[in-house]
Design an enzyme around this catalytic site. Structure first.
Site, mmCIF file in Angstrom:
data_model
loop_
_atom_site.group_PDB
_atom_site.id
_atom_site.type_symbol
_atom_site.label_atom_id
_atom_site.label_comp_id
_atom_site.label_asym_id
_atom_site.label_seq_id
_atom_site.Cartn_x
_atom_site.Cartn_y
_atom_site.Cartn_z
ATOM 1 N N SER A 87 41.470 -27.619 112.522
ATOM 2 C CA SER A 87 41.847 -28.032 113.868
ATOM 3 C C SER A 87 43.288 -28.476 113.943
ATOM 4 C CB SER A 87 40.928 -29.161 114.328
ATOM 5 O OG SER A 87 41.523 -29.837 115.414
ATOM 6 N N LYS A 88 43.947 -27.982 114.976
ATOM 7 C CA LYS A 88 45.331 -28.329 115.250
ATOM 8 C C LYS A 88 45.461 -29.846 115.451
ATOM 9 C CE LYS A 88 49.552 -26.995 116.554
ATOM 10 N NZ LYS A 88 50.526 -26.716 115.536
#
Ligand code: GLU
Length: 481
Positions: free
Chosen positions: A251-252
């Site tokens: 996840s960013k």
């Protein structure tokens, strides 16, 4: 004819899970001689990030995933941006209403909020109560004619099951009683994902819908829509999530890199693509290295893995190093030059020679500046760096060697590596010294570093005569206290 689509929402950068979906979708179309389509799913306008659509085009281009149809390339099934198709969805919603698969709903936000709060207070999962499904037909007509704000909801049967068959996960079935009558057309007239994906996949004649497993549990509901329309259901292939480690998704939000970040760090496109291809797909052989062209030949659905795969940054870095070593010297120089320029003045250093020395030691280009910055500025270092057991050197040995070689180097007029080599070697032999006991300290004295690309001779050559002698003098002075 196989037709696949990648259907990103323009909400930011292309994350690696998205890139993998795009890659598999692309590869399958190519392998089957089919068509690969790009569709922009921008009906959730609140989540849209300005510039993100252009970023999607750029990323697809950088990744080498050429699409046959899409917003910026055209095609027979356009437009390929959902907001540009907005006039077409209400017509299909209307058809669905007539077929009993959907109905208009006039419920106010207040009523819905209250019902939701009541359900939550009772610890129940909220579900719309189908209030508007039971309004008398003429009342509905009147309210619609009067232009009263409304949405269109899917009419999910109260009993029975909804199911579909996934190419990877097999038969997926849910009780209709657990499903909510989701909104298909919002108050603003735009469709939700729930509706637009079905209508567009049908109209664009998509044969294989490949997307993340987050849609696996909703797919039975989409299937009800296909059934209500009487449309042929595409083959679904839901792809497992990409994990960062055993506990969380990539996840960013946690700082995991996007595709663009990796390119910016100096990972090679081909290495990223090859690596991503193997996150969830296996060629069922020991082979690890594939070009995009080769993947187009060998990719298949049978090689897909149902269990989540883990994105291992170290493994990617290793992969990248292997790809870098396979570059031709010219290609390496070209790729390394912008990074070299961050640390060195191109007019003062022989980049071709530096590139030769770095080629086999580079794993990621972002490391290049700090591998060479000692050439433009001598770092401070401790005399203890001269101590090396195997080389049998220490500060005293170093001082002796440097003092002996200073006049020798000063006498060289043609400052080439060849001359440096032959002159130093004969001087060392004449002085009865050992190569390591001279070259090791000399390298440290002119680089200030324990490890460098190239040895004393290469570094002396790169620095030039004046700078080499200046650094030697400085290091001799430092040794003398
Ligand atoms: N727009 C959806 C997303 O970005 C795509 C889902 C699909 O491929 O159907 O997650």
């Amino acid at each position: 004819m196989v037709r696949t689509r990648f259907a990103p929402s323009p909400t930011g950068y292309l994350h690696l899970g998205g890139l993998r979906t795009a890659l598999y979708t692309y590869l399958y179309a190519r392998k089957m001689g089919g068509r690969f389509i790009l569709r922009i799913e921008d009906t959730d306008q609140e989540r849209e990030v300005p510039g993100a659509v252009q970023k999607i085009y750029d990323s697809m281009h950088q990744a080498g995933l050429t699409y046959d149809e899409g917003p910026d390339v055209g095609g027979d099934f356009g437009p390929y941006i959902q907001t540009e198709r907005r006039d077409l969805y209400p017509k299909y919603a209307q058809e669905l209403v007539e077929k009993g698969g959907a109905y208009p709903c006039f419920c106010t936000k207040e009523r819905l909020d209250q019902a939701r709060a009541e359900a939550e207070a009772k610890g129940e999962t909220y579900k719309y109560d189908k209030h508007c499904l039971h309004l008398p037909k003429d009342e509905v007509q009147q309210r619609l004619a009067a232009g009263e704000p409304h949405v269109i909801r899917q009419n999910v049967p109260l009993t029975g099951t909804a199911s579909f068959d996934d190419a990877l996960y097999g038969h997926v079935e849910v009780d209709c009683a657990t499903l909510d009558d989701n909104v298909l057309i919002k108050g603003d007239g735009l469709p939700t994902y729930n509706f637009a994906n079905v209508v567009d996949d049908h109209l664009m004649q998509i044969s294989h819908v490949m997307r993340g497993t987050e849609y696996l549990s909703s797919a039975p509901k989409y299937n009800l829509l296909y059934e209500a329309f009487g449309w042929e259901v595409p083959t679904y292939v839901h792809l497992p999530v990409v994990m960062r480690d055993s506990s969380r998704k990539l996840s960013k939000r946690y700082g995991d890199p996007s595709f663009e970040d990796l390119l910016d760090m100096g990972y090679l496109r081909d290495a990223i693509i090859n690596f991503i291809a193997l996150l969830g797909w296996s060629p069922r052989s020991e082979r690890e290295f594939f070009t995009l062209d080769e993947l187009e030949q060998v990719f298949d659905l049978d090689g897909l893995n149902k269990s989540p795969s883990i994105f291992d940054m170290n493994k990617l870095t290793w992969f990248n190093g292997e790809y870098i070593r396979k570059l031709s010297p010219e290609a390496y120089l070209e790729a390394a030059t912008p990074w070299l320029k961050q640390a060195l003045d191109e007019t003062k250093f022989d980049f071709v020679r530096i590139a030769q020395l770095l080629h086999n030691r580079t794993e990621v280009f972002k490391d290049v500046p700090e591998m060479v910055d000692f050439l433009s500025e001598m770092p401070a270092f401790d005399n203890e760096l001269y101590t090396h057991k195997k080389m049998k050197t220490d500060p005293a040995v170093a001082l002796n060697a440097l003092q002996a070689m200073r006049p020798v180097l000063s006498g060289i007029t043609d400052w080439t590596e060849e001359n440096l080599h032959s002159t130093l070697m004969s001087a060392i032999a004449e002085a009865g010294m050992k190569n390591g006991q001279v070259l090791w300290p000399l390298r440290i004295a002119i680089s200030g570093k324990a490890s460098t690309p190239g040895g004393a001779i290469e570094i002396a050559y790169l620095l030039g005569k004046d700078e080499t002698l200046r650094r030697m003098d400085q290091s001799i002075a430092q040794l003398n206290g």
